[in-house]
Design an enzyme around this catalytic site. Structure first.
Site, mmCIF file in Angstrom:
data_model
loop_
_atom_site.group_PDB
_atom_site.id
_atom_site.type_symbol
_atom_site.label_atom_id
_atom_site.label_comp_id
_atom_site.label_asym_id
_atom_site.label_seq_id
_atom_site.Cartn_x
_atom_site.Cartn_y
_atom_site.Cartn_z
ATOM 1 N N ASP A 193 -7.213 -3.735 -5.678
ATOM 2 C CA ASP A 193 -6.838 -2.462 -5.067
ATOM 3 C C ASP A 193 -5.401 -2.071 -5.415
ATOM 4 O O ASP A 193 -5.060 -0.881 -5.480
ATOM 5 C CB ASP A 193 -6.940 -2.521 -3.544
ATOM 6 C CG ASP A 193 -8.104 -3.320 -3.004
ATOM 7 O OD1 ASP A 193 -8.466 -4.338 -3.615
ATOM 8 O OD2 ASP A 193 -8.642 -2.956 -1.948
ATOM 9 N N ARG A 229 -16.529 -1.402 -4.459
ATOM 10 C CA ARG A 229 -15.307 -0.607 -4.458
ATOM 11 C C ARG A 229 -14.223 -1.270 -5.309
ATOM 12 O O ARG A 229 -13.382 -0.581 -5.901
ATOM 13 C CB ARG A 229 -14.801 -0.361 -3.033
ATOM 14 C CG ARG A 229 -13.749 0.742 -2.975
ATOM 15 C CD ARG A 229 -13.549 1.317 -1.582
ATOM 16 N NE ARG A 229 -13.019 0.373 -0.626
ATOM 17 C CZ ARG A 229 -13.708 -0.150 0.387
ATOM 18 N NH1 ARG A 229 -14.977 0.188 0.567
ATOM 19 N NH2 ARG A 229 -13.153 -1.007 1.226
ATOM 20 N N TRP A 280 -11.909 0.540 -8.024
ATOM 21 C CA TRP A 280 -10.445 0.471 -8.080
ATOM 22 C C TRP A 280 -9.989 0.078 -9.481
ATOM 23 O O TRP A 280 -9.000 0.604 -9.997
ATOM 24 C CB TRP A 280 -9.909 -0.548 -7.087
ATOM 25 C CG TRP A 280 -10.036 -0.290 -5.619
ATOM 26 C CD1 TRP A 280 -10.305 -1.235 -4.656
ATOM 27 C CD2 TRP A 280 -9.842 0.937 -4.888
ATOM 28 N NE1 TRP A 280 -10.297 -0.682 -3.398
ATOM 29 C CE2 TRP A 280 -10.012 0.652 -3.512
ATOM 30 C CE3 TRP A 280 -9.543 2.242 -5.276
ATOM 31 C CZ2 TRP A 280 -9.895 1.638 -2.526
ATOM 32 C CZ3 TRP A 280 -9.434 3.219 -4.287
ATOM 33 C CH2 TRP A 280 -9.610 2.920 -2.941
ATOM 34 N N ASP A 288 0.799 -1.224 0.000
ATOM 35 C CA ASP A 288 0.000 0.000 0.000
ATOM 36 C C ASP A 288 0.831 1.273 0.000
ATOM 37 O O ASP A 288 0.390 2.312 0.501
ATOM 38 C CB ASP A 288 -0.945 -0.003 1.205
ATOM 39 C CG ASP A 288 -2.076 -1.000 1.036
ATOM 40 O OD1 ASP A 288 -2.685 -1.013 -0.046
ATOM 41 O OD2 ASP A 288 -2.346 -1.757 1.984
#
Length: 394
Positions: free
Chosen positions: A178, A250, A254, A118
């Site tokens: 993601d 979501r 993404w 991330d």
């Protein structure tokens, strides 16, 4: 820069005023000054939030008024500084720039954190937004170092960056949709450093995702697990969706955001094609509510009583504005406008009585774990603000 800020502020006022006249909200503001007060009340809440090196705001329970705070290692830590940078872009108020820089300082150590994929969410959503405001050599160096750290998670055989390290007994090499958003850090690191290795790894990761993450209807899986010996995909599952073959809202956002962004840097038509296909799946889904704010998963069997996800709508709204730039398809711009208007209504926009550093309500974090359900979540605000800014620099 001043002209851009002025135009952005005008658009925010116009968007909120329009929302007040539609059926997506009940607020009746008589003039732009009322809307200005509404915005400033929320912005002031962010400015008042105390600086705390281990207390990055992530979400909030409106039932208990408890703010969930996280350290810099959390994947959401970069969004708060990013929001402050964006509010500075919207208002020109130097207090937000100063506060954003202070929060950025607490993020710097994450450039060494190789235990997470991330890096883009943490570093680029904070330092990257800072670079949109000022040409800062230190911020550039942090971006490049962060990219160096991130690519240590790249596996040549698989052709992807490893997402998570937990569940190793089940997931040999997991890659989540993601992860596409972390590629922007790599593309920018190549631009800053002149070293193509970052961009090359980003392209390899995007190509592997393009090959294995999507279904025939253009929706995407959340998690693809790879065999590190053969490099092939061996499992396609979910971690945050309703079930393995469902369409987690979501996750679809993404995907559209990530492949649109990759097209920006590469001009590969395959990326643009996939972004459009998944965007159309999302916008025209039979379970999409009229206001454009999706249920957290399009396949939740409790629809229409399932929670909404304002964050998924905000991510998609921002992505579609950029997608519109490359396609001139008015449907994308119209959907973004609808979402911005809806999120600006009473139903989603937090009122002045909420004492937390957030803007929007009704996001869904992790439904399977019953965590952050129907609450204000920091990344919804980030992409909402970004959508507004993008709309005004078309």
């Amino acid at each position: 820069m001043k002209r851009v800020k002025y135009l952005v502020v005008i658009f925010v006022f116009a968007a909120l005023s329009t929302a007040c006249k539609t059926n997506v909200g009940t607020r009746n503001h008589s003039n732009k000054q009322d809307v200005n007060v509404l915005l400033q009340n929320r912005y002031q809440k962010l400015l008042e939030y105390p600086i705390d090196s281990i207390g990055f705001p992530r979400s909030m329970s409106l039932k208990t008024d408890v703010i969930k705070k996280v350290p810099s290692k959390d994947w959401t830590s970069g969004f708060f500084a990013g929001n402050l940078w964006q509010i500075y872009q919207l208002t020109g108020d130097a207090r937000f720039k100063e506060r954003a820089a202070a929060w950025n300082a607490f993020m710097e150590k994450e450039k060494f954190n190789g235990a997470t994929h991330d890096m883009g969410f943490k570093v680029f959503c904070s330092f990257g937004k800072g670079l949109e405001v000022e040409d800062n050599a230190k911020y550039k160096a942090i971006v490049v170092k962060s990219a160096e750290t991130l690519i240590t998670r790249f596996n040549k055989k698989v052709g992807s960056i490893r997402s998570w390290d937990f569940n190793k007994d089940i997931w040999e090499f997991p890659v989540i949709i993601d992860n596409m958003l972390n590629l922007e850090l790599l593309f920018e690191a190549s631009k800053i450093s002149g070293d193509a290795k970052f961009k090359n790894i980003a392209v390899q990761h995007a190509n592997t995702t393009l090959k294995n993450h999507f279904r025939k209807d253009a929706s995407c899986y959340h998690v693809v697990v790879y065999d590190t010996i053969s490099g092939t995909a061996k499992n396609k599952v979910t971690h945050q969706g309703f079930k393995d073959d469902s369409s987690w809202a979501r996750g679809q956002s993404w995907a559209v955001y990530g492949f649109t962004m990759c097209y920006r840097y590469t001009k590969d038509p395959a990326y643009l094609k996939q972004a459009e296909a998944t965007a159309n799946f999302f916008m025209h889904n039979k379970n999409m509510p009229e206001d454009g704010i999706p249920y957290w998963d399009f396949n939740d069997t409790s629809i229409p009583n399932a929670p909404r996800d304002a964050s998924a709508a905000a991510v998609m709204a921002s992505a579609l504005i950029e997608l519109y730039k490359y396609t001139n398809n008015e449907a994308y711009l119209n959907y973004s406008n609808k979402v911005i208007h809806a999120l600006s209504s009473d139903k989603y926009f937090l009122n002045e009585t909420v004492n937390g550093p957030f803007i929007l309500d009704h996001s869904t974090g992790n439904w399977p774990k019953k965590d952050e359900i129907d609450e204000p979540i920091i990344y919804a605000d980030y992409y909402f603000l970004e959508a507004i800014i993008r709309k005004n620099v078309l």
